[in-house]
Design an enzyme around this catalytic site. Sequence first.
Site, PDB file in Angstrom:
ATOM      1  N   ILE A  13      -1.615  23.187 -20.924  1.00  0.00           N
ATOM      2  CA  ILE A  13      -1.936  22.469 -19.683  1.00  0.00           C
ATOM      3  C   ILE A  13      -3.173  23.086 -19.025  1.00  0.00           C
ATOM      4  CG2 ILE A  13      -1.013  21.622 -17.494  1.00  0.00           C
ATOM      5  CD1 ILE A  13       1.827  22.168 -18.715  1.00  0.00           C
ATOM      6  N   ASP A  32      -6.440  35.028 -19.464  1.00  0.00           N
ATOM      7  CA  ASP A  32      -5.370  34.700 -20.412  1.00  0.00           C
ATOM      8  C   ASP A  32      -5.190  35.877 -21.364  1.00  0.00           C
ATOM      9  OD1 ASP A  32      -3.816  33.424 -22.571  1.00  0.00           O
ATOM     10  OD2 ASP A  32      -4.273  31.563 -21.511  1.00  0.00           O
ATOM     11  N   SER A 137       8.715  23.575 -12.793  1.00  0.00           N
ATOM     12  CA  SER A 137       9.237  22.715 -13.858  1.00  0.00           C
ATOM     13  C   SER A 137      10.457  21.926 -13.394  1.00  0.00           C
ATOM     14  CB  SER A 137       9.638  23.621 -15.025  1.00  0.00           C
ATOM     15  OG  SER A 137      10.386  22.915 -15.965  1.00  0.00           O
ATOM     16  N   THR A 139      12.866  21.674 -14.992  1.00  0.00           N
ATOM     17  CA  THR A 139      14.014  22.400 -15.529  1.00  0.00           C
ATOM     18  C   THR A 139      14.805  23.131 -14.435  1.00  0.00           C
ATOM     19  OG1 THR A 139      14.638  23.698 -17.463  1.00  0.00           O
ATOM     20  CG2 THR A 139      12.940  24.618 -16.089  1.00  0.00           C
ATOM     21  N   TYR A 161      14.777  30.831 -18.451  1.00  0.00           N
ATOM     22  CA  TYR A 161      13.434  30.309 -18.159  1.00  0.00           C
ATOM     23  C   TYR A 161      13.435  29.569 -16.814  1.00  0.00           C
ATOM     24  CZ  TYR A 161       9.559  27.000 -18.210  1.00  0.00           C
ATOM     25  OH  TYR A 161       8.474  26.240 -17.840  1.00  0.00           O
ATOM     26  N   LYS A 165      11.545  30.309 -12.978  1.00  0.00           N
ATOM     27  CA  LYS A 165      10.723  29.351 -12.213  1.00  0.00           C
ATOM     28  C   LYS A 165      11.293  29.167 -10.798  1.00  0.00           C
ATOM     29  CE  LYS A 165       7.614  28.256 -15.206  1.00  0.00           C
ATOM     30  NZ  LYS A 165       6.225  28.645 -15.016  1.00  0.00           N
ATOM     31  N   PHE A 191       7.369  17.304 -15.299  1.00  0.00           N
ATOM     32  CA  PHE A 191       8.451  16.771 -16.123  1.00  0.00           C
ATOM     33  C   PHE A 191       8.101  17.066 -17.597  1.00  0.00           C
ATOM     34  CE2 PHE A 191      11.799  15.041 -13.412  1.00  0.00           C
ATOM     35  CZ  PHE A 191      11.304  15.568 -12.228  1.00  0.00           C
ATOM     36  N   ARG A 244      13.572  10.817 -21.230  1.00  0.00           N
ATOM     37  CA  ARG A 244      12.702  11.779 -20.556  1.00  0.00           C
ATOM     38  C   ARG A 244      11.495  11.066 -19.951  1.00  0.00           C
ATOM     39  NH1 ARG A 244      16.557  14.197 -21.226  1.00  0.00           N
ATOM     40  NH2 ARG A 244      16.903  16.277 -22.092  1.00  0.00           N
ATOM     41  N   ARG A 306      22.100  19.001 -28.255  1.00  0.00           N
ATOM     42  CA  ARG A 306      21.588  20.359 -28.078  1.00  0.00           C
ATOM     43  C   ARG A 306      22.170  20.928 -26.792  1.00  0.00           C
ATOM     44  NH1 ARG A 306      15.085  21.038 -27.526  1.00  0.00           N
ATOM     45  NH2 ARG A 306      15.464  19.671 -25.754  1.00  0.00           N
ATOM     46  N   ASP A 309      20.982  20.205 -22.906  1.00  0.00           N
ATOM     47  CA  ASP A 309      20.259  18.944 -22.711  1.00  0.00           C
ATOM     48  C   ASP A 309      20.944  18.089 -21.634  1.00  0.00           C
ATOM     49  OD1 ASP A 309      17.931  18.817 -24.120  1.00  0.00           O
ATOM     50  OD2 ASP A 309      18.791  17.869 -25.902  1.00  0.00           O
TER      51      ASP A 309
HETATM   52  P1  NAD Z   1       1.135  27.630 -22.777  1.00  0.00           P
HETATM   53  O1  NAD Z   1       1.995  28.659 -23.402  1.00  0.00           O
HETATM   54  O2  NAD Z   1       0.364  26.736 -23.673  1.00  0.00           O
HETATM   55  O3  NAD Z   1       0.121  28.309 -21.745  1.00  0.00           O
HETATM   56  C1  NAD Z   1       0.422  29.479 -21.036  1.00  0.00           C
HETATM   57  C2  NAD Z   1      -0.756  30.427 -21.194  1.00  0.00           C
HETATM   58  O4  NAD Z   1      -0.478  31.622 -20.454  1.00  0.00           O
HETATM   59  C3  NAD Z   1      -0.985  30.848 -22.646  1.00  0.00           C
HETATM   60  O5  NAD Z   1      -2.336  30.652 -22.973  1.00  0.00           O
HETATM   61  C4  NAD Z   1      -0.606  32.324 -22.677  1.00  0.00           C
HETATM   62  O6  NAD Z   1      -1.380  33.045 -23.613  1.00  0.00           O
HETATM   63  C5  NAD Z   1      -0.870  32.747 -21.240  1.00  0.00           C
HETATM   64  N1  NAD Z   1      -0.044  33.863 -20.750  1.00  0.00           N
HETATM   65  C6  NAD Z   1       1.297  33.999 -20.841  1.00  0.00           C
HETATM   66  N2  NAD Z   1       1.700  35.124 -20.240  1.00  0.00           N
HETATM   67  C7  NAD Z   1       0.580  35.722 -19.730  1.00  0.00           C
HETATM   68  C8  NAD Z   1       0.336  36.908 -18.974  1.00  0.00           C
HETATM   69  N3  NAD Z   1       1.328  37.737 -18.612  1.00  0.00           N
HETATM   70  N4  NAD Z   1      -0.940  37.203 -18.605  1.00  0.00           N
HETATM   71  C9  NAD Z   1      -1.955  36.378 -18.958  1.00  0.00           C
HETATM   72  N5  NAD Z   1      -1.784  35.255 -19.688  1.00  0.00           N
HETATM   73  C10 NAD Z   1      -0.537  34.921 -20.058  1.00  0.00           C
HETATM   74  O7  NAD Z   1       2.064  26.785 -21.790  1.00  0.00           O
HETATM   75  P2  NAD Z   1       1.775  25.398 -21.068  1.00  0.00           P
HETATM   76  O8  NAD Z   1       2.572  24.360 -21.745  1.00  0.00           O
HETATM   77  O9  NAD Z   1       0.324  25.211 -20.899  1.00  0.00           O
HETATM   78  O10 NAD Z   1       2.481  25.685 -19.674  1.00  0.00           O
HETATM   79  C11 NAD Z   1       1.744  26.224 -18.590  1.00  0.00           C
HETATM   80  C12 NAD Z   1       2.703  26.525 -17.455  1.00  0.00           C
HETATM   81  O11 NAD Z   1       3.402  25.354 -17.106  1.00  0.00           O
HETATM   82  C13 NAD Z   1       3.773  27.559 -17.806  1.00  0.00           C
HETATM   83  O12 NAD Z   1       3.992  28.368 -16.684  1.00  0.00           O
HETATM   84  C14 NAD Z   1       4.992  26.712 -18.100  1.00  0.00           C
HETATM   85  O13 NAD Z   1       6.182  27.417 -17.830  1.00  0.00           O
HETATM   86  C15 NAD Z   1       4.803  25.568 -17.138  1.00  0.00           C
HETATM   87  N6  NAD Z   1       5.463  24.336 -17.581  1.00  0.00           N
HETATM   88  C16 NAD Z   1       5.226  23.855 -18.839  1.00  0.00           C
HETATM   89  C17 NAD Z   1       5.865  22.702 -19.272  1.00  0.00           C
HETATM   90  C18 NAD Z   1       5.664  22.192 -20.673  1.00  0.00           C
HETATM   91  O14 NAD Z   1       6.524  21.455 -21.158  1.00  0.00           O
HETATM   92  N7  NAD Z   1       4.587  22.514 -21.344  1.00  0.00           N
HETATM   93  C19 NAD Z   1       6.731  22.018 -18.393  1.00  0.00           C
HETATM   94  C20 NAD Z   1       6.938  22.528 -17.114  1.00  0.00           C
HETATM   95  C21 NAD Z   1       6.285  23.705 -16.719  1.00  0.00           C
HETATM   96  C1  WQD Z   2      12.674  16.034 -25.231  1.00  0.00           C
HETATM   97  C2  WQD Z   2      13.776  15.148 -25.759  1.00  0.00           C
HETATM   98  C3  WQD Z   2      15.660  16.332 -26.674  1.00  0.00           C
HETATM   99  C4  WQD Z   2      13.506  18.101 -30.030  1.00  0.00           C
HETATM  100  C5  WQD Z   2      11.755  21.043 -22.123  1.00  0.00           C
HETATM  101  C6  WQD Z   2      12.142  22.136 -21.172  1.00  0.00           C
HETATM  102  C7  WQD Z   2      11.589  21.860 -19.817  1.00  0.00           C
HETATM  103  C8  WQD Z   2      10.079  21.591 -19.850  1.00  0.00           C
HETATM  104  C9  WQD Z   2       9.748  20.557 -20.871  1.00  0.00           C
HETATM  105  C10 WQD Z   2       8.979  23.676 -19.434  1.00  0.00           C
HETATM  106  C11 WQD Z   2      15.163  15.672 -25.408  1.00  0.00           C
HETATM  107  C12 WQD Z   2      14.958  15.539 -27.747  1.00  0.00           C
HETATM  108  C13 WQD Z   2      13.806  17.357 -28.893  1.00  0.00           C
HETATM  109  C14 WQD Z   2      14.124  17.751 -31.255  1.00  0.00           C
HETATM  110  C15 WQD Z   2      15.258  15.939 -30.138  1.00  0.00           C
HETATM  111  N1  WQD Z   2       9.346  22.751 -20.234  1.00  0.00           N
HETATM  112  N2  WQD Z   2      14.662  16.311 -28.955  1.00  0.00           N
HETATM  113  N3  WQD Z   2      14.970  16.681 -31.258  1.00  0.00           N
HETATM  114  O1  WQD Z   2      14.216  19.540 -23.290  1.00  0.00           O
HETATM  115  O2  WQD Z   2      13.292  17.589 -21.973  1.00  0.00           O
HETATM  116  O3  WQD Z   2      12.341  19.821 -21.665  1.00  0.00           O
HETATM  117  O4  WQD Z   2      10.335  20.906 -22.132  1.00  0.00           O
HETATM  118  O5  WQD Z   2       9.186  23.797 -18.269  1.00  0.00           O
HETATM  119  O6  WQD Z   2      11.863  22.987 -19.093  1.00  0.00           O
HETATM  120  O7  WQD Z   2      13.547  22.204 -21.122  1.00  0.00           O
HETATM  121  O8  WQD Z   2      11.896  18.643 -23.748  1.00  0.00           O
HETATM  122  O9  WQD Z   2      10.559  18.166 -25.745  1.00  0.00           O
HETATM  123  O10 WQD Z   2      12.492  19.779 -25.943  1.00  0.00           O
HETATM  124  O11 WQD Z   2      12.964  17.369 -25.598  1.00  0.00           O
HETATM  125  O12 WQD Z   2      16.055  15.003 -30.212  1.00  0.00           O
HETATM  126  O13 WQD Z   2      13.936  18.388 -32.289  1.00  0.00           O
HETATM  127  O14 WQD Z   2      13.718  15.161 -27.185  1.00  0.00           O
HETATM  128  O15 WQD Z   2      17.058  16.248 -26.819  1.00  0.00           O
HETATM  129  O16 WQD Z   2      15.931  14.572 -25.113  1.00  0.00           O
HETATM  130  P1  WQD Z   2      13.081  18.873 -22.684  1.00  0.00           P
HETATM  131  P2  WQD Z   2      11.920  18.566 -25.321  1.00  0.00           P
END
Ligand code: NAD
Ligand code: WQD
Length: 351
Positions: A13, A32, A137, A139, A161, A165, A191, A244, A306, A309
Amino acid sequence: MSLVLITGGLGFIGSHTCLSLLTKGLDVLIIDSLVNSSKENFLNIKNLVKNNYKPQVGKVFFLKGDLRNNKWLDEIFKKQISIDNPIDSVIHFAGLKSVEESVLNPIKYWDANINSTLSLLSSMEKFNCNSIVFSSSATIYKPVYEGRITENSLKEPINPYGNTKNTIETFLKDLYISDKKKWKIINLRYFNPVGAHESGKIGEETVGKPSNLFPILGKVISGEMENLSIFGKDWPTKDGTCVRDYIHVMDLAEAHFSALQFLKNNPTQFKSINIGTGKGYTVLEIVEKYSKLNNVDIPYKFSDRRSGDASSVVADNTLALELLNWKPQKNIEDCCVDSYRFLLNKLSKIK
Ligand code: NAD
Ligand code: WQD
């Protein structure tokens, strides 16, 4: 001049958000540790900015290091002040994000997520940088069975996790209350972020085994996994698979720009805002759309539910629409097509 510190800016992101800010003329400093990303992404961001956008783009800098190194972080804030280009706001993405790993190794997750945030906020306070957008998140909400989740829905994370958050949100609130004339804080509760930049040059990379749906689809299509296991077929949804709210990562990136603008133009505050589309899709719908739109085969089988979920996780995004002057521009089709373009680009480099 205005410099935005983006922690975790080379991740999924973060890299898209850097691009979005740079194209709007903001200067960006990325920190990073590369624990879940690579330096190559820095070059990708620079090239995308150079090749695709004219003429008023911001400058981008990258420093490799861990946020928990507080002395080092202090030096960075100090140096920026000394060269008359202080960090005036922060977007805090850095952290670990695997739900599964957090259950197996809670110490690692509490240390990484909490201590890095503590270190960051203490440096910010020391050097008078008081604006932060935090990556929270969906979550953190208690799983529900139907309906949309509002910011006031019950918060009750069910894994370490999610607990980190939720705790960081509480910590940020304490900070805000400690001096209401000082802090500008927004928690963006994402989301399900998916998709990739339309160039296919940046997208979601996973170090190690992925557990999220879209990266797994990539593994199945590339042949690294035999099939997709769909977790449960008896959920109370229209086809029995989970629903989702998948949000395109470029829309999410734009939401960060909007959040920064909101903080800039408003007095001190503490807000939590859902970032989703408000629309839900089942796993089967995603599989069908992805394979049809990209003309690929996605073999799947059903397996047990899972653990942890929820049947349906969909955002009520009214607050984001009202406050942030933001609206998702992409749809689920864009998510599928852009993800696949990034996958093809990645696979072409491996061959
Ligand atoms: P990502 O793992 O791709 O990016 C996180 C980055 O932070 C990575 O480049 C990693 O190297 C760096 N990092 C981790 N710990 C560090 C530290 N202590 N110091 C410096 N750098 C560090 O993850 P993302 O998907 O881009 O998510 C970004 C943020 O959004 C995270 O905080 C994640 O929890 C949150 N988030 C992600 C999702 C998702 O599904 N991707 C959903 C909700 C919230
Ligand atoms: C999506 C859907 C699974 C894998 C997670 C974290 C949440 C947030 C986003 C960080 C669900 C289904 C998945 C597979 C499947 N991240 N699935 N087979 O669980 O909604 O959210 O990522 O903050 O905190 O919990 O995302 O992509 O894992 O799953 O059927 O092999 O796909 O059951 O319905 P989720 P996901």
